[in-house]
Design a protein around this motif. Sequence first.
Motif, mmCIF file in Angstrom:
data_model
loop_
_atom_site.group_PDB
_atom_site.id
_atom_site.type_symbol
_atom_site.label_atom_id
_atom_site.label_comp_id
_atom_site.label_asym_id
_atom_site.label_seq_id
_atom_site.Cartn_x
_atom_site.Cartn_y
_atom_site.Cartn_z
ATOM 1 N N ILE A 72 0.851 -1.380 0.040
ATOM 2 C CA ILE A 72 -0.116 0.130 -0.081
ATOM 3 C C ILE A 72 0.650 1.189 0.115
ATOM 4 O O ILE A 72 1.984 1.521 0.701
ATOM 5 N N PRO A 73 0.563 2.180 -0.940
ATOM 6 C CA PRO A 73 1.639 3.291 -0.987
ATOM 7 C C PRO A 73 1.746 4.108 0.061
ATOM 8 O O PRO A 73 0.599 4.496 0.885
ATOM 9 N N VAL A 74 2.893 4.577 0.855
ATOM 10 C CA VAL A 74 2.956 5.464 1.872
ATOM 11 C C VAL A 74 4.038 6.537 1.415
ATOM 12 O O VAL A 74 4.883 6.090 0.335
ATOM 13 N N PRO A 75 3.715 7.605 2.085
ATOM 14 C CA PRO A 75 4.890 8.688 1.723
ATOM 15 C C PRO A 75 6.378 8.209 1.925
ATOM 16 O O PRO A 75 6.576 7.324 2.606
ATOM 17 N N ARG A 76 7.403 8.680 1.180
ATOM 18 C CA ARG A 76 8.921 8.394 1.458
ATOM 19 C C ARG A 76 9.290 8.922 2.739
ATOM 20 O O ARG A 76 8.852 9.809 3.212
ATOM 21 N N TYR A 77 9.575 7.806 3.795
ATOM 22 C CA TYR A 77 10.007 8.311 5.134
ATOM 23 C C TYR A 77 11.004 7.510 5.681
ATOM 24 O O TYR A 77 11.835 6.472 4.951
ATOM 25 N N ALA A 78 11.569 7.974 6.910
ATOM 26 C CA ALA A 78 12.563 7.245 7.562
ATOM 27 C C ALA A 78 12.713 7.199 9.096
ATOM 28 O O ALA A 78 11.766 8.133 9.497
ATOM 29 N N LEU A 79 13.113 6.472 9.794
ATOM 30 C CA LEU A 79 12.952 6.338 11.463
ATOM 31 C C LEU A 79 14.168 6.673 11.907
ATOM 32 O O LEU A 79 15.289 6.521 11.754
ATOM 33 N N VAL A 80 13.780 7.448 13.160
ATOM 34 C CA VAL A 80 14.910 8.015 14.005
ATOM 35 C C VAL A 80 14.278 7.420 15.337
ATOM 36 O O VAL A 80 13.510 7.697 15.960
ATOM 37 N N ASP A 90 24.600 8.242 15.236
ATOM 38 C CA ASP A 90 25.601 8.320 14.121
ATOM 39 C C ASP A 90 24.798 8.468 12.801
ATOM 40 O O ASP A 90 25.522 8.891 11.776
ATOM 41 N N TYR A 91 23.466 8.219 12.487
ATOM 42 C CA TYR A 91 22.925 8.013 11.273
ATOM 43 C C TYR A 91 22.052 9.138 11.096
ATOM 44 O O TYR A 91 21.322 9.106 10.255
ATOM 45 N N VAL A 101 18.684 10.710 7.519
ATOM 46 C CA VAL A 101 18.657 9.558 8.062
ATOM 47 C C VAL A 101 18.787 8.348 7.464
ATOM 48 O O VAL A 101 18.446 8.089 6.361
ATOM 49 N N HIS A 102 20.035 7.785 7.963
ATOM 50 C CA HIS A 102 20.645 6.565 7.268
ATOM 51 C C HIS A 102 20.861 6.893 5.656
ATOM 52 O O HIS A 102 20.520 5.980 4.816
ATOM 53 N N GLY A 103 21.171 8.234 5.597
ATOM 54 C CA GLY A 103 21.810 8.393 4.217
ATOM 55 C C GLY A 103 20.522 8.977 3.226
ATOM 56 O O GLY A 103 20.683 9.413 2.138
ATOM 57 N N MET A 104 19.303 8.864 3.972
ATOM 58 C CA MET A 104 18.075 9.543 3.124
ATOM 59 C C MET A 104 17.950 11.068 3.486
ATOM 60 O O MET A 104 17.690 11.257 4.736
ATOM 61 N N ARG A 105 17.992 11.798 2.676
ATOM 62 C CA ARG A 105 17.918 13.290 2.845
ATOM 63 C C ARG A 105 16.486 13.687 2.638
ATOM 64 O O ARG A 105 15.592 13.555 1.631
ATOM 65 N N PHE A 106 15.750 14.360 3.590
ATOM 66 C CA PHE A 106 14.527 15.121 3.728
ATOM 67 C C PHE A 106 14.755 16.706 3.637
ATOM 68 O O PHE A 106 15.020 17.238 4.573
ATOM 69 N N TRP A 107 14.478 17.215 2.546
ATOM 70 C CA TRP A 107 14.533 18.632 2.305
ATOM 71 C C TRP A 107 13.200 19.472 2.725
ATOM 72 O O TRP A 107 12.122 18.664 2.931
ATOM 73 N N LYS A 108 13.572 20.528 3.594
ATOM 74 C CA LYS A 108 12.346 21.222 4.166
ATOM 75 C C LYS A 108 11.442 21.618 2.883
ATOM 76 O O LYS A 108 12.114 22.098 1.946
ATOM 77 N N PRO A 109 10.239 21.717 3.147
ATOM 78 C CA PRO A 109 9.426 21.212 4.079
ATOM 79 C C PRO A 109 9.297 19.643 4.172
ATOM 80 O O PRO A 109 9.227 18.778 3.486
#
Length: 425
Positions: A72-80, A90-91, A101-109
């Motif tokens: 089921i499609p979800v937005p691109r995300y990462a967990l902290v 360190d990630y 996060v773990h090499g995945m970059r999330f630009w604002k917003p």
Amino acid sequence: VVYFGDKVILEEPIESWPVCDCLIAFHSSGYPLEKAEAYSALRKPFLVNELEPQHLLHDRRKVYERLEKFEIPVPRYALVNREVPYQQLDYFIEEEDFVEVHGMRFWKPFVEKPIDGDNHSIMIYYPSSAGGGMKELFRKVGNRSSEFHPEVRRVRREGSYIYEEFMPTGGTDVKVYTVGPEYAHAEARKSPVVDGVVMRNPDGKEVRYPVLLTPAEKEMAREVCIAFRQAVCGFDLLRCEGRSYVCDVNGWSFVKNSHKYYDDTACVLRKMFLDAKAPHLSSAIPPTLPWKVNEPVQPSEGLTRQGSGIIGTFGQSEELRCVIAVIRHGDRTPKQKVKLKVTEEKLLNLMLKYNGGRPRAETKLKSAVQLQDLLDATRMLVPRTRPDRESDSEAEVEHAEKLRQVKAVLEEVFNFLNFDMMMSL
């Protein structure tokens, strides 16, 4: 229908709970879910919403994992994940306009959600190019559902969070409500991201609009229902750039204001109960949902269908609900207005004459006598000859021209008044 009540649920042992064929039980604050699970294991009733999967709904990480498992499609995300508040990871990297996060970059917003599904304090962080700041989304408090904090630039670090890509949805959120895997109802509301003001109708209820789900969205509703084994279920849908994503699953949820939805829900649940416990009765009772396959639809019923629909019978259940057109007239007449500053004593005295002698007060001249006085004064002030553009200043030329316009308009008005008086005579 047997209502157990708080005293039975909280204080009495499960052995003394009423025996029932079908059980509706769903978690809320303070509800003993484990106790209900033990009762279910003892009596084995048919469960509308299965109990064990309800534990997943309290952890957004597990919700997203389950959604991905069922594709089921979800937005691109990462967990902290932090074991203690303000733990250094360190990630996890934070810069002025992005987190990594773990090499995945999330630009604002981007969006920041607590992993606790019962914590509705969700943050959106904005880039420095837009002035920065953070908007906090929360459950409705009065007429507010979000608050902007321009001074906040750094993300929270006291707990564990999900970071996900911000999805521009055009200012609306879509809420979907299932009743079993073959029925879904959808409504749109103004997103709290817009301005945080809750739109309410005259009865004080939040304004929501029924919407049609696409075939892909209907299949998503079916999959959410099956994935979490919750027949009566609500989830949030984001529509962005022609695609749809599930961003939250709420478990047991009902539509607030739709008689049609409740009629349909009663029909679906009745059939669900009979299929499970009395199939011989179920087969003898015709379905009452008016738009089931091979069943005629009455025109009057078609006007009240408020966005609900059977999933999986797209070709025969589709119908035109409405046509919306936004039309703007192209020939708007511009305002015919002249503004000029005056210092001439004749005009200033005229103002004082009709406003009771109060300086700096507003004066409106409407009657024929008042307009005649204004015309007389203007005639005396208009130069007899055209101004000399070489010797006079540009401001003097413009002022004289405006006085001529006032005189011409007033003369036209009085020509009309005179003509009207002649017609009356």
